[in-house]
Design a protein around this motif. Sequence first.
Motif, mmCIF file in Angstrom:
data_model
loop_
_atom_site.group_PDB
_atom_site.id
_atom_site.type_symbol
_atom_site.label_atom_id
_atom_site.label_comp_id
_atom_site.label_asym_id
_atom_site.label_seq_id
_atom_site.Cartn_x
_atom_site.Cartn_y
_atom_site.Cartn_z
ATOM 1 N N LYS A 116 0.546 -0.947 -0.203
ATOM 2 C CA LYS A 116 0.784 0.008 0.423
ATOM 3 C C LYS A 116 1.192 1.469 -0.118
ATOM 4 O O LYS A 116 0.030 2.071 -0.642
ATOM 5 C CB LYS A 116 -1.085 0.120 1.493
ATOM 6 C CG LYS A 116 -2.236 -1.082 1.358
ATOM 7 C CD LYS A 116 -2.500 -0.872 -0.194
ATOM 8 C CE LYS A 116 -3.806 -2.256 -0.292
ATOM 9 N NZ LYS A 116 -4.137 -2.042 -1.334
ATOM 10 N N ARG A 117 2.322 1.147 -0.393
ATOM 11 C CA ARG A 117 2.825 2.530 -0.068
ATOM 12 C C ARG A 117 3.904 1.686 -0.928
ATOM 13 O O ARG A 117 4.943 1.380 -1.048
ATOM 14 C CB ARG A 117 3.831 2.732 1.308
ATOM 15 C CG ARG A 117 2.919 3.286 2.703
ATOM 16 C CD ARG A 117 3.607 2.781 3.634
ATOM 17 N NE ARG A 117 5.300 3.787 3.590
ATOM 18 C CZ ARG A 117 4.685 5.825 4.140
ATOM 19 N NH1 ARG A 117 3.764 5.877 4.613
ATOM 20 N NH2 ARG A 117 5.759 6.254 3.989
ATOM 21 N N ILE A 118 3.796 2.437 -1.839
ATOM 22 C CA ILE A 118 4.683 2.399 -3.150
ATOM 23 C C ILE A 118 5.220 3.769 -4.081
ATOM 24 O O ILE A 118 4.533 4.658 -3.953
ATOM 25 C CB ILE A 118 3.440 2.341 -4.329
ATOM 26 C CG1 ILE A 118 3.250 0.792 -4.109
ATOM 27 C CG2 ILE A 118 4.151 2.249 -5.839
ATOM 28 C CD1 ILE A 118 2.033 -0.045 -5.446
ATOM 29 N N ALA A 119 6.211 3.767 -4.242
ATOM 30 C CA ALA A 119 6.496 5.421 -4.739
ATOM 31 C C ALA A 119 6.723 4.826 -6.453
ATOM 32 O O ALA A 119 7.405 4.269 -7.196
ATOM 33 C CB ALA A 119 8.064 5.439 -4.964
ATOM 34 N N PRO A 146 9.221 9.863 3.260
ATOM 35 C CA PRO A 146 9.145 9.743 4.836
ATOM 36 C C PRO A 146 8.630 8.340 5.330
ATOM 37 O O PRO A 146 7.598 8.277 4.851
ATOM 38 C CB PRO A 146 8.066 10.785 5.793
ATOM 39 C CG PRO A 146 8.266 12.086 4.533
ATOM 40 C CD PRO A 146 8.496 11.124 3.312
ATOM 41 N N GLY A 147 9.462 7.479 6.233
ATOM 42 C CA GLY A 147 8.342 6.235 6.617
ATOM 43 C C GLY A 147 8.688 5.130 5.119
ATOM 44 O O GLY A 147 8.584 4.021 5.309
ATOM 45 N N GLY A 148 9.618 5.585 4.811
ATOM 46 C CA GLY A 148 9.924 4.551 3.590
ATOM 47 C C GLY A 148 8.402 3.663 2.553
ATOM 48 O O GLY A 148 7.438 4.031 3.388
ATOM 49 N N LEU A 200 17.819 0.684 1.091
ATOM 50 C CA LEU A 200 16.272 0.706 1.269
ATOM 51 C C LEU A 200 16.274 -0.008 1.535
ATOM 52 O O LEU A 200 14.798 -0.285 2.637
ATOM 53 C CB LEU A 200 15.735 1.996 1.062
ATOM 54 C CG LEU A 200 16.562 2.986 0.417
ATOM 55 C CD1 LEU A 200 15.444 4.153 0.251
ATOM 56 C CD2 LEU A 200 16.497 4.031 1.862
ATOM 57 N N GLY A 201 16.347 -1.519 1.311
ATOM 58 C CA GLY A 201 15.493 -2.668 1.801
ATOM 59 C C GLY A 201 14.289 -2.732 1.092
ATOM 60 O O GLY A 201 13.308 -3.802 1.735
#
Length: 156
Positions: free
Chosen positions: A15-18, A68-70, A93-94
């Motif tokens: 759900k957190r995608i760049a 922020p928060g990766g 960054l893993g």
Amino acid sequence: MPTMKEAASEFLAHKRIAVTGVSRKPRDHGSNAVFKRLRDRGYQVFAVNPNAEAVEGARSYHNLRSIPGGVEAVVIATAPDKAEGTMRECVELGIKHVWMHRCYGQGSVSAPATAYGRKQGITVIDGGCPLMFDPTADFGHKVMRMILSSRIPKTV
């Protein structure tokens, strides 16, 4: 080795995608379409553009490190010569899930970036578009997936 459909499902479960390469001038940029669709479907999506402070009405980050928060996953939608640097940043960054966008031509796919990422344990999808797969797909992208099936990896 997962199938493309399995890898896409796993990627889109995050759900957190760049999204790299989101442009200040969105015309004809696949990265902007991906960014907006993910945002519209409820993802926490982060635009990455080293030359912009804001894109698509949202803050833009200069690199993955500055988010922020990766993030859990990255869509690379820049020129292929930038993909390896982004992949190296993902390793640092893993980040374990990367999708290199491609519909026509070479897109953002880089063979050296793919090989490096996979050697480092990253699941790399090297082609196609996240918008061709549920839950982000629309009718047009599903049709493109069928038409461009020879350009989309069968396994990852």
